[in-house]
Design an enzyme around this catalytic site. Structure first.
Site, PDB file in Angstrom:
ATOM      1  N   HIS B 122       0.870  -1.172   0.000  1.00 43.56           N
ATOM      2  CA  HIS B 122       0.000   0.000   0.000  1.00 43.56           C
ATOM      3  C   HIS B 122       0.916   1.234   0.000  1.00 43.56           C
ATOM      4  O   HIS B 122       2.000   1.195   0.579  1.00 43.56           O
ATOM      5  CB  HIS B 122      -0.843  -0.051   1.274  1.00 43.56           C
ATOM      6  CG  HIS B 122      -1.935   0.970   1.373  1.00 43.56           C
ATOM      7  ND1 HIS B 122      -1.697   2.276   1.695  1.00 43.56           N
ATOM      8  CD2 HIS B 122      -3.278   0.866   1.216  1.00 43.56           C
ATOM      9  CE1 HIS B 122      -2.842   2.939   1.733  1.00 43.56           C
ATOM     10  NE2 HIS B 122      -3.832   2.106   1.441  1.00 43.56           N
ATOM     11  N   ASP B 199       2.957  -4.039   8.119  1.00 45.44           N
ATOM     12  CA  ASP B 199       1.701  -3.328   7.895  1.00 45.44           C
ATOM     13  C   ASP B 199       0.574  -4.343   8.053  1.00 45.44           C
ATOM     14  O   ASP B 199       0.299  -5.127   7.144  1.00 45.44           O
ATOM     15  CB  ASP B 199       1.703  -2.720   6.494  1.00 45.44           C
ATOM     16  CG  ASP B 199       0.355  -2.095   6.125  1.00 45.44           C
ATOM     17  OD1 ASP B 199      -0.604  -2.201   6.921  1.00 45.44           O
ATOM     18  OD2 ASP B 199       0.272  -1.506   5.034  1.00 45.44           O
ATOM     19  N   GLN B 202      -4.673  -5.051   7.255  1.00 46.34           N
ATOM     20  CA  GLN B 202      -5.686  -5.997   6.756  1.00 46.34           C
ATOM     21  C   GLN B 202      -5.741  -7.297   7.549  1.00 46.34           C
ATOM     22  O   GLN B 202      -6.522  -8.192   7.193  1.00 46.34           O
ATOM     23  CB  GLN B 202      -5.450  -6.290   5.268  1.00 46.34           C
ATOM     24  CG  GLN B 202      -5.646  -5.087   4.354  1.00 46.34           C
ATOM     25  CD  GLN B 202      -7.073  -4.535   4.373  1.00 46.34           C
ATOM     26  OE1 GLN B 202      -7.999  -5.175   4.843  1.00 46.34           O
ATOM     27  NE2 GLN B 202      -7.229  -3.314   3.876  1.00 46.34           N
ATOM     28  N   LYS B 225     -10.745   0.154  10.580  1.00 48.55           N
ATOM     29  CA  LYS B 225     -10.956  -1.062   9.794  1.00 48.55           C
ATOM     30  C   LYS B 225     -11.322  -2.245  10.677  1.00 48.55           C
ATOM     31  O   LYS B 225     -11.477  -3.362  10.185  1.00 48.55           O
ATOM     32  CB  LYS B 225      -9.682  -1.405   9.003  1.00 48.55           C
ATOM     33  CG  LYS B 225      -9.332  -0.400   7.902  1.00 48.55           C
ATOM     34  CD  LYS B 225      -8.142  -0.903   7.089  1.00 48.55           C
ATOM     35  CE  LYS B 225      -7.407   0.201   6.384  1.00 48.55           C
ATOM     36  NZ  LYS B 225      -8.054   0.672   5.154  1.00 48.55           N
ATOM     37  N   CYS B 365      -4.706   2.277  -3.700  1.00 45.97           N
ATOM     38  CA  CYS B 365      -3.480   2.830  -3.105  1.00 45.97           C
ATOM     39  C   CYS B 365      -2.309   1.883  -3.267  1.00 45.97           C
ATOM     40  O   CYS B 365      -1.472   1.734  -2.359  1.00 45.97           O
ATOM     41  CB  CYS B 365      -3.678   3.167  -1.630  1.00 45.97           C
ATOM     42  SG  CYS B 365      -4.849   4.495  -1.366  1.00 45.97           S
TER      43      CYS B 365
HETATM   44  C1  LIG Z   1      -2.521  -2.679   3.720  1.00 43.95           C
HETATM   45  C2  LIG Z   1      -2.892  -1.298   4.111  1.00 43.95           C
HETATM   46  N1  LIG Z   1      -1.947  -0.467   4.590  1.00 43.95           N
HETATM   47  C3  LIG Z   1      -2.229   0.789   4.984  1.00 43.95           C
HETATM   48  C4  LIG Z   1      -3.498   1.295   4.890  1.00 43.95           C
HETATM   49  C5  LIG Z   1      -3.734   2.713   5.307  1.00 43.95           C
HETATM   50  O1  LIG Z   1      -4.531   2.777   6.455  1.00 43.95           O
HETATM   51  P1  LIG Z   1      -5.110   4.167   6.947  1.00 43.95           P
HETATM   52  O2  LIG Z   1      -5.699   4.836   5.748  1.00 43.95           O
HETATM   53  O3  LIG Z   1      -6.119   3.806   7.971  1.00 43.95           O
HETATM   54  O4  LIG Z   1      -3.973   4.956   7.519  1.00 43.95           O
HETATM   55  C6  LIG Z   1      -4.513   0.470   4.387  1.00 43.95           C
HETATM   56  C7  LIG Z   1      -5.896   0.913   4.261  1.00 43.95           C
HETATM   57  O5  LIG Z   1      -6.247   1.754   3.467  1.00 43.95           O
HETATM   58  C8  LIG Z   1      -4.200  -0.849   3.990  1.00 43.95           C
HETATM   59  O6  LIG Z   1      -5.127  -1.665   3.496  1.00 43.95           O
END
Ligand SMILES: Cc1ncc(COP(=O)(O)O)c(C=O)c1O
Ligand SMILES: Cc1ncc(COP(=O)(O)O)c(C=O)c1O
Lengths: 121, 407, 407, 121
Positions: B122, B199, B202, B225, B365
């Site tokens: 991401h 990270d 998910q 989430k 993203c």
């Molecule tokens: C794998 C992963 N990393 C990072 C993020 C970013 O999370 P957030 O937008 O809550 O900071 C997301 C979700 O959009 C994600 O799915």
């Protein structure tokens, strides 16, 4: 499922004026980085009016259908008339588009506005 | 034991709403989950009954607010099998990973070092590392993704041996769904002397995650989430690593002593929580953790796998549909990305929306990964505790309708 | 026109709670304010009815959530007399000032430059500038505070002429209450070629603030001090300055295009909002702004001044009490710091708490200023729309009781 | 207003063993950076028992009263007995202290524990 309106489907399935001109007078590429839609619009003038027009690009049905519809609308028009083409009117002709997709529907129109603004190439 | 989806659904007020004339069929929990009434109510009643700024105040209301805030930290620690002092509250995964990249960069990175990421990250776990690598003169290398949507392990080993100081990767890809084998990857990273930053945006919401079993050094996720409020997330890091790291943001609450020209820092976790924290949201997250623990994360995971199995089975029977990522439901998080031949993902999403079905379409993203897949975008359906097998079937039916209209 | 305090009080559920056997008498709104029912309800009903991640999604629920989020941005812009694109949502003042210090440092600071702060800054508007000055080899200089609790203006002019590139100061001190003459200070800063960054945490909630009238270049404040939720705050900056600045955090939503080795940035304000923003809290802040606008910030200010006048008058009649900051109520924000002779501020706070009275005692995140005052700490009573003149009198009575017990 | 308990008030008003020893065997300074309270504790041993003790410092009534009370409790005690002095018991003797102030009440005890742990100077 209601699907897209007739105008969009029709222009998406059978795009008008798709391709490239050999020697366009005006040209602009407009992209929507958020969704990856791209439209290139090319214009060829004669006696101050659009004599020929082409688009190509990639993207969703709405962006491509809108580009096709736009090429039909600009043909034969003088520069001043082109500048008058409003967003609301254009969306009206394209048929119902949700707010989330307005950016796709207007991509080609924005390309036209840019081509006019940027002047001859 | 299977979770009681119908009972769960009654806890989520938003599921009663309609999208136009249709009931809302929400398949975008990977972007953000809905919130059960106990979480919504916990935040509201915090404001109604216990609101005060946390830390330092001497009156009882503030002591009560501080206790609630710290109790939430304790709940998160328990969820992860970690210690409370290892839990830093932040806004979300993105801030957690920016904090990690910034502080690890300051403490550990120098010219010629390597930072290893992957092609399936991401943007939140890629761009901050680009920035920190540039600042410290380090190289950034990406582990490639194989055609089956997995990490190239031999490339990983090779990159580790090129002076890797830190590896940053997703526990599960938010586009492919691939669950990466963190324990093995962590061991290899540690053998090479690198830190492993995970990270887990998910996975923590969807399955049991133990930071010790993973062998990670840092781990990030978002409250929104996992049934919690927006505006709250977590960075977990090993206690001794947190001790070593300098602050990210500075200001109130994170200091020891301050003079006009210099300052000293508080111990972790406070060192990393500058300013008034999102304390009401932390309390809400604590209740979300309770809710998930009550359901049992093993069962939450089993429910995801059941829905993914059904949707994979359905999609693979449709020849005009391409599915990305591993074939095996147990190898994936609770989401499926796909494309419909000759139809742009945005058109699929718009037509499904006409039936009240919310899926996501775009680059999720993860632009480098979408580029790697050679498509402009994908559609993604993602699941959570409130989704039913009937919803999967309704989604497949609607996909057929869209295909009929656009093919 | 005076605000209807009794009517307002009915909107704040927490005022019904008791602290032990006593009703809660809350005099710590400078730390965090309470929330009226419409704000609490706005956040809860967002989760119940409109919850979806903002931006990019194509289904109607997400479009609705995005609209609500952007409408909140518009409300904040209107409040400040600014444009929507100039409003960046952050967690709070602290993040806003870290963002300012980081990005201004990157864009504008070099070796030998001067950063000007003041002796009365909150740590949030001091430590980030220490950090950014150090990183870029700049000098940090502080405008001294006079014995009457004001900024030393001749020193200010002198510091400006020593290569000042940026001035960061409070609109109002959270300890002294002093309201600084920003328009004049801004003009002088601009003449010297410096940017002016204003910490408005204690003013935006309490009085009309127009960024154009102030002449500021950047301005920061927190939602939780202005009847809004925790976890949301604002950085305003001039549009052309925002255009010039690089991002602070990176990740999703703030990018243009991303490759494995590089990325481009979105336009402001998105460039500065990496990751999922606290959108439910932004919606709540929008309702708080509505609530304050409905009351009228001129009248909100008048109410503060009335209470401050009464408390100053009462305190100055007690010889054992020392009050800090300007004597003139109209020269101060809605708060008063003081000390009781021979009694530690913590003891004052603890004894008042026995009467259900919540005041703050400590260094108020302004250690250099407390050191300048030559005391270990101070007591602080701070006011807001729900405080009454009777509460001021009850506070004074309790202070006498504490004095009787401890003198 | 209930005020502080008798023990706290009494020790705060008339602190016992306040001052400095010329030649302490053990000494520790404990500070609470959050509120600025500081307590210095000094011990002088004879035959393994505390023969003399002094504290000084600055801070709230609770922290200073607790230090005074502690000096009374440690006098004459052997090292092993000192180590047994528990937080709960000590707070009990000091009288009711709210949770927000426990850090003040225990500052002197923590100084004692540190002095014992750090060994002779
Ligand atoms: C794998 C992963 N990393 C990072 C993020 C970013 O999370 P957030 O937008 O809550 O900071 C997301 C979700 O959009 C994600 O799915
Ligand atoms: C003047 C001032 N600046 C900055 C802050 C920090 O605000 P926050 O803690 O909401 O980030 C505060 C409040 O504590 C303040 O009063």
């Amino acid at each position: 499922m209601k699907g897209y309106g007739e105008v969009i489907l029709e222009h998406w399935r059978r795009p008008r004026n798709r391709g490239r001109l050999r020697a366009p007078d005006r040209e602009a590429v407009q992209a929507n980085p958020l969704c990856g839609d791209v439209v290139r619009l090319q214009l060829f003038f004669e006696d101050g009016c659009v004599r020929d027009v082409r688009f190509d690009g990639e993207g969703c049905a709405i962006s491509q259908a809108a580009a096709s519809l736009l090429t039909e609308k600009v043909k034969g028009k003088a520069t001043a008339q082109l500048a008058e083409l409003g967003e609301r009117e254009f969306l009206g002709e394209l048929g119902e588009v949700t707010a989330t997709r307005a950016g796709c529907a207007l991509l080609a129109l924005w390309a036209l506005q840019r081509a006019l603004k940027e002047g001859p190439r | 034991m299977a979770i009681d989806v119908q009972g769960i659904r009654r806890d989520f007020p938003i599921l009663e709403r309609r999208a136009g004339e249709k009931p809302l069929l929400y398949l975008d929990s990977a972007a953000t989950s809905h919130k059960p009434a106990p979480v919504i109510e916990a935040v509201a009643s915090f404001y109604r009954e216990s609101n005060a700024n946390v830390h330092r105040a001497l009156y009882r209301l503030a002591a009560e607010a501080t206790e609630l805030y710290e109790a939430a930290r304790g709940k998160v620690a328990t969820l992860l099998g970690a210690r409370s002092e290892e839990i830093v509250f932040v806004r979300g995964t993105t801030e957690a990973l920016n904090l990690a990249a910034h502080t690890v960069g300051e403490a550990r990175l120098g010219a010629g070092d390597t930072v290893v990421v992957t092609e399936m990250e991401h943007h939140a776990n890629l761009v901050p590392w680009q920035q920190t690598a540039r600042r410290h003169g380090a190289r950034l290398e990406a582990v490639p993704v194989t055609d089956s949507g997995e990490l190239g392990l031999s490339a990983y080993e090779r990159l580790l041996s090129s002076g890797a100081k830190v590896v940053a990767l997703a526990h599960a890809s938010n586009l492919l769904g691939t669950i990466n084998p963190i324990p093995e990857l962590a061991q290899a990273a540690h053998r090479a002397g690198a830190l492993l930053v995970v990270d887990a945006a998910q996975t923590v919401p969807h399955m049991p995650v133990s930071v010790r079993e993973l062998g990670a050094d840092m781990l990030a996720f978002s409250g929104h989430k996992m049934l919690g409020p927006t505006g709250i997330g977590v960075l977990w890091a090993r206690g001794d690593l947190l001790e070593e790291l300098p602050p990210f943001m500075t200001g109130g609450e994170m200091i020891g002593e301050v003079w006009l020209d210099k300052a000293t820092w508080a111990d972790p976790p406070r060192r990393f929580e500058a300013g008034t924290p999102p304390f009401a949201q932390a309390v809400g997250l604590g209740v979300a953790v309770d809710y998930l623990a009550e359901l049992g994360l093993v069962d939450v995971r089993a429910h995801d796998v059941e829905l993914v199995e059904r949707v994979l089975e359905g999609l693979s029977r449709r020849e005009h549909v391409t599915v990305y990522g591993p074939r095996e439901p147990s190898a994936r998080a609770g989401l499926v990305s796909f494309n419909v031949a000759g139809v742009h993902p945005h058109d699929v999403a718009t037509l499904l929306d006409q039936e009240g079905i919310a899926i996501r379409a775009g680059h999720h993203c993860a632009q480098p990964l979408v580029r790697r897949l050679g498509v402009p975008a994908t559609c993604r359906a993602s699941f959570y505790v409130y989704n039913t097998t009937e919803e999967v079937d309704a989604f497949l039916w609607a996909l057929d309708e869209a295909w009929r209209l656009l093919k």
